[in-house]
Scaffold this active site. Structure first.
Site, short mmCIF file in Angstrom:
data_model
loop_
_atom_site.label_atom_id
_atom_site.label_comp_id
_atom_site.label_asym_id
_atom_site.label_seq_id
_atom_site.Cartn_x
_atom_site.Cartn_y
_atom_site.Cartn_z
N TYR A 60 0.85 -1.20 0.00
CA TYR A 60 0.00 0.00 0.00
C TYR A 60 0.88 1.23 0.00
CZ TYR A 60 -5.00 -0.27 -0.03
OH TYR A 60 -6.29 -0.38 -0.45
N ASP A 206 -5.73 13.49 -25.64
CA ASP A 206 -5.77 12.10 -25.19
C ASP A 206 -5.05 11.27 -26.26
OD1 ASP A 206 -6.37 9.49 -24.63
OD2 ASP A 206 -8.52 9.81 -24.32
N ARG A 241 -0.97 -2.69 -18.64
CA ARG A 241 -2.27 -2.04 -18.75
C ARG A 241 -2.37 -0.91 -17.73
NH1 ARG A 241 -6.47 -3.26 -21.59
NH2 ARG A 241 -5.13 -4.82 -22.53
#
Ligand SMILES: *Cc1c(COP(=O)(O)O)cnc(C)c1O
Length: 419
Positions: A60, A206, A241
């Site tokens: 984490y 984008d 990804r």
């Protein structure tokens, strides 16, 4: 004999979960035994796979390197610093955020940072090549913001900046988006930047699809003329990804706060490490060669298809993708996708601009060269594959011809292993 234990299972996947193991094995075989022409897909390196499969998944690390909400972050800090440094250098960006879980999350973070609900945004029409996240009514971008779109020209299917300018001046959006998922041509980012400046809008590019081409310098870099750039790392860029955001210093803190804590909790540190690996790979000369070959292959595929009387939207391509209008072939995009899959050629059905059939059963298919180029294929194979696509569509009721195509696909796949 097994005894119950609270200790972590140390068996390999094959023993621990034979069902998932065999599913992955089958997918590996599928990737090897098919000609994958999905324009948004690619094959990552072993090194990227290894980083993604690492123990960094256990950590984490809410926050950013040096300012985390958890102890024990020194190793992952190093990974994220390397990722940001490399990404910034590669794209010539003042600031990089590598935490977005996907291209969509990256876009949402930009909206959260720059807009208030109800603000106006202007993007490319989804059915003309834009993306869901650029204001589609079924996406949050079209529900929480007032979205407007610009279209390509009827006929040529090219973007006409005078049209974009007209719409922009009418709509007066707070944010203009350039970038697309199925537009095969270069976009004039400088021209868009001028329009954004004229009306005082924020200019977002984008480059989800073209980031790899941009990193290699074979496609214009929008970072230099825009306010903010979002991208994915898994399309032409050939990384894990995920998403990333580049922006000017003046937006850095707003963007970082929008990603975390605005939109996400803990970052995926294994993915960020894998992004760092992909950024390093993208700095090597081989990567430039790869992206040059991606363009050469797309262009060879387009030329060969055109010669076989396929209609190409915009007449060709300047990128890794080709959009085919199948109307003169008497087959829908959906039927073509299914038929081609039967012979081992994987494509996706796609709307074409002003599609008379609509989005559910569109008239086109979208093809891309990144995956096959990663397997080492050249324009010679592209010409051969164009022929196989033509033969498949022409022979849809002739099973002997389809069997011939299948055998040719198998042979090409064997000659160019995926891994
Ligand atoms: C693929 C794509 C995205 C979204 O990426 P995901 O990682 O699938 O969320 C965003 N914008 C454009 C233009 C794309 O092509």
């Amino acid at each position: 004999m097994s005894t119950a234990s609270s200790k972590l299972n140390r068996e390999p996947l094959q023993a621990a979960d034979p069902e998932i193991y065999s599913t992955i094995a089958a997918e590996t075989k599928r990737q090897q035994e098919n000609l994958i022409l999905i324009a948004s897909e690619n094959l990552v390196s072993r090194a990227v796979l290894e980083a993604q499969g690492s123990v960094l998944t256990n950590k984490y690390a809410e926050g950013y390197a040096g300012a985390r909400y958890y102890g024990g972050c020194n190793c992952v800090d190093q990974a994220e610093r390397l990722a940001c440094e490399r990404a910034g250098e590669l794209f010539n960006a003042e600031h990089a955020n590598v935490q977005p879980h996907s291209g969509t999350s990256a876009n949402m973070a930009v909206f959260l940072a720059m807009l208030k609900p109800g603000d106006r945004i202007l993007g490319m029409d989804l059915s003309h090549g834009g993306h869901l996240t650029h204001g589609s009514k079924v996406n949050i971008s079209g529900r929480y913001y007032q979205s407007f779109s610009y279209k390509v020209e009827p006929g040529s299917c090219l973007l006409n900046l005078e049209e974009v300018r007209k719409v922009a001046h009418e709509v007066r959006p707070r944010l203009i988006i350039a970038g697309a998922s199925s537009y095969p041509r270069r976009i004039d980012f400088e021209g868009f930047a001028d329009i954004a400046r004229e009306i005082g809008a924020i200019f977002l590019v984008d480059m989800a699809h073209t980031a790899g081409l941009v990193a290699a310098g074979v496609h214009p870099n929008p970072v230099l003329c825009s306010d903010i750039v979002t991208a994915t790392t898994h399309k032409t860029f050939r990384g894990p990804r995920g998403g990333m955001i580049f922006c000017r210093h003046k937006y850095a803190s707003e963007i970082d706060k929008a990603v975390f804590p605005g939109l996400q909790g803990g970052p995926l540190m294994h993915i960020i490490a894998a992004k760092a690996v992909a950024f390093k790979e993208a700095q090597l000369p081989d990567f430039v060669t790869y992206q040059e070959n991606v363009l050469a292959n797309a262009s060879a595929l387009a030329a060969a298809l055109a010669e076989l009387d396929f209609t190409l939207v915009t007449g060709g391509t300047d990128t890794h993708l080709v959009l085919v209008d199948l109307r003169n072939k008497d087959i829908s995009g959906m039927e073509a996708e299914k038929l081609l899959e039967e012979v081992g050629i994987i494509v996706n059905k796609n709307v074409i601009p002003y599609d008379p059939r609509g989005a559910n059963n569109p008239s086109g298919i979208r093809l891309g060269s990144p995956t096959l180029t990663s397997r080492g294929m050249t324009p010679e194979q592209m010409r051969q594959i164009a022929g196989l696509i033509e033969k498949t569509i022409a022979s849809r009721f002739n099973s002997r011809n389809l069997d011939d195509v299948k055998r040719s696909v198998e042979n090409i796949c064997l000659e160019f292993p995926a891994y």
